[in-house]
Motif scaffolding. Structure first.
Motif, mmCIF file in Angstrom:
data_model
loop_
_atom_site.group_PDB
_atom_site.id
_atom_site.type_symbol
_atom_site.label_atom_id
_atom_site.label_comp_id
_atom_site.label_asym_id
_atom_site.label_seq_id
_atom_site.Cartn_x
_atom_site.Cartn_y
_atom_site.Cartn_z
ATOM 1 N N ASP A 1 0.829 -1.215 0.000
ATOM 2 C CA ASP A 1 0.000 0.000 0.000
ATOM 3 C C ASP A 1 0.860 1.259 0.000
ATOM 4 N N ARG A 2 1.949 1.254 0.763
ATOM 5 C CA ARG A 2 2.829 2.426 0.824
ATOM 6 C C ARG A 2 3.548 2.670 -0.498
ATOM 7 N N LEU A 3 3.987 1.595 -1.123
ATOM 8 C CA LEU A 3 4.726 1.738 -2.377
ATOM 9 C C LEU A 3 3.832 2.151 -3.546
ATOM 10 N N THR A 4 2.639 1.621 -3.592
ATOM 11 C CA THR A 4 1.756 1.904 -4.730
ATOM 12 C C THR A 4 0.756 3.014 -4.442
ATOM 13 N N HIS A 5 0.622 3.378 -3.186
ATOM 14 C CA HIS A 5 -0.328 4.413 -2.758
ATOM 15 C C HIS A 5 -1.771 4.053 -3.089
ATOM 16 N N LYS A 6 -2.042 2.759 -3.119
ATOM 17 C CA LYS A 6 -3.427 2.338 -3.323
ATOM 18 C C LYS A 6 -3.623 0.958 -2.699
ATOM 19 N N GLU A 7 -4.853 0.637 -2.394
ATOM 20 C CA GLU A 7 -5.219 -0.653 -1.812
ATOM 21 C C GLU A 7 -5.213 -1.713 -2.906
ATOM 22 N N HIS A 8 -4.656 -2.885 -2.594
ATOM 23 C CA HIS A 8 -4.616 -3.996 -3.549
ATOM 24 C C HIS A 8 -6.017 -4.588 -3.683
ATOM 25 N N PRO A 9 -6.528 -4.699 -4.901
ATOM 26 C CA PRO A 9 -7.869 -5.281 -5.053
ATOM 27 C C PRO A 9 -7.828 -6.801 -4.870
ATOM 28 N N VAL A 10 -8.839 -7.337 -4.232
ATOM 29 C CA VAL A 10 -8.944 -8.779 -4.025
ATOM 30 C C VAL A 10 -9.852 -9.326 -5.112
ATOM 31 N N LYS A 11 -9.258 -10.042 -6.079
ATOM 32 C CA LYS A 11 -10.024 -10.561 -7.207
ATOM 33 C C LYS A 11 -10.012 -12.086 -7.299
ATOM 34 N N ALA A 12 -8.947 -12.712 -6.826
ATOM 35 C CA ALA A 12 -8.836 -14.165 -6.948
ATOM 36 C C ALA A 12 -9.931 -14.846 -6.131
ATOM 37 N N ARG A 13 -10.486 -15.905 -6.692
ATOM 38 C CA ARG A 13 -11.588 -16.602 -6.033
ATOM 39 C C ARG A 13 -11.179 -17.144 -4.664
ATOM 40 N N ALA A 14 -9.970 -17.685 -4.547
ATOM 41 C CA ALA A 14 -9.513 -18.216 -3.269
ATOM 42 C C ALA A 14 -9.403 -17.110 -2.221
ATOM 43 N N LEU A 15 -8.901 -15.939 -2.626
ATOM 44 C CA LEU A 15 -8.798 -14.823 -1.691
ATOM 45 C C LEU A 15 -10.177 -14.323 -1.281
ATOM 46 N N LEU A 16 -11.101 -14.288 -2.219
ATOM 47 C CA LEU A 16 -12.472 -13.877 -1.892
ATOM 48 C C LEU A 16 -13.107 -14.865 -0.919
ATOM 49 N N TRP A 17 -12.868 -16.152 -1.162
ATOM 50 C CA TRP A 17 -13.402 -17.176 -0.262
ATOM 51 C C TRP A 17 -12.820 -16.998 1.138
ATOM 52 N N LEU A 18 -11.514 -16.791 1.209
ATOM 53 C CA LEU A 18 -10.860 -16.629 2.500
ATOM 54 C C LEU A 18 -11.376 -15.389 3.222
ATOM 55 N N ARG A 19 -11.513 -14.291 2.493
ATOM 56 C CA ARG A 19 -12.014 -13.067 3.111
ATOM 57 C C ARG A 19 -13.442 -13.264 3.617
ATOM 58 N N ASP A 20 -14.275 -13.948 2.833
ATOM 59 C CA ASP A 20 -15.661 -14.180 3.233
ATOM 60 C C ASP A 20 -15.761 -15.147 4.414
ATOM 61 N N PHE A 21 -14.887 -16.135 4.440
ATOM 62 C CA PHE A 21 -14.901 -17.123 5.519
ATOM 63 C C PHE A 21 -14.367 -16.510 6.812
ATOM 64 N N GLY A 22 -13.467 -15.557 6.678
ATOM 65 C CA GLY A 22 -12.948 -14.831 7.836
ATOM 66 C C GLY A 22 -11.932 -15.623 8.631
ATOM 67 N N PRO A 23 -11.750 -15.251 9.904
ATOM 68 C CA PRO A 23 -10.746 -15.911 10.742
ATOM 69 C C PRO A 23 -10.936 -17.417 10.880
ATOM 70 N N ARG A 24 -12.168 -17.896 10.703
ATOM 71 C CA ARG A 24 -12.407 -19.351 10.806
ATOM 72 C C ARG A 24 -11.587 -20.141 9.803
ATOM 73 N N ALA A 25 -11.195 -19.503 8.714
ATOM 74 C CA ALA A 25 -10.363 -20.184 7.714
ATOM 75 C C ALA A 25 -9.030 -20.611 8.319
ATOM 76 N N CYS A 26 -8.574 -19.901 9.333
ATOM 77 C CA CYS A 26 -7.290 -20.246 9.972
ATOM 78 C C CYS A 26 -7.358 -21.567 10.727
ATOM 79 N N LEU A 27 -8.552 -22.098 10.904
ATOM 80 C CA LEU A 27 -8.695 -23.438 11.471
ATOM 81 C C LEU A 27 -7.988 -24.460 10.583
ATOM 82 N N LEU A 28 -7.858 -24.139 9.298
ATOM 83 C CA LEU A 28 -7.198 -25.034 8.337
ATOM 84 C C LEU A 28 -5.683 -24.818 8.268
ATOM 85 N N SER A 29 -5.143 -24.019 9.169
ATOM 86 C CA SER A 29 -3.701 -23.742 9.135
ATOM 87 C C SER A 29 -2.855 -24.976 9.436
#
Length: 164
Positions: free
Chosen positions: A82-110
């Protein structure tokens, strides 16, 4: 080089150092280094059956702290991006969207091999709440150590027998 490797192996010898070795091995194996901590936990418990619960606990704490470090590395990488590009990275990948939607519970799979350690870093990248992520990491890692060690002890009851 050979002397250094020999001294490192001596320092990590299970019977000599026990729980501290399990902690270090569990911590390091939770980072992105390709290493497994289950053999160290199993070996210590096989040699010292009275250390079953302490070894499971120490391994869980070490592995969870390693996962928390991965979370912070992911968070820091996102901050740097964010500091280098001065913008927020967009989340587009399906896996990242799934992880964001699932939230911290996804860390159960760590606890999963190959994907578990990077999952913690991605949770940090996505700025998922730290403490809930750590709680789910700890639960997953505890259950993995409990199940794996119990299964190995049941499957290989006479694998390591000390001379009497």
């Amino acid at each position: 080089m050979e002397a250094w490797l020999y001294s490192l192996l001596n320092a990590l010898a299970l019977p000599q150092f026990g729980l501290s070795t399990v902690f270090v091995v569990a911590f390091v194996s939770a980072t992105l280094l390709p290493m497994g901590s289950e053999p160290a936990v199993f070996g210590l418990i096989k040699l010292n059956p009275e250390l079953f619960w302490p070894a499971i606990g120490v391994a869980t704490v070490g592995n969870t702290l390693g996962g928390a470090l991965n979370w912070w590395l992911g968070y820091g990488a996102h901050q740097a991006y964010d500091r280098l590009t001065h913008k927020e990275h967009p989340v587009k990948a399906r896996a990242l969207l799934w992880l964001r939607d699932f939230g911290p519970r996804a860390c159960l799979l760590s606890w999963l091999p190959v994907v578990g350690d990077p999952l913690c870093g991605v949770a940090g990248w996505l700025k998922l709440p730290f403490w809930p992520c750590v709680l789910y990491m700890a639960l997953g890692k505890f259950l993995r150590y409990l199940f794996m060690t119990s299964a190995l002890l049941w499957l290989f009851p006479g694998m390591v027998e000390l001379p009497r």
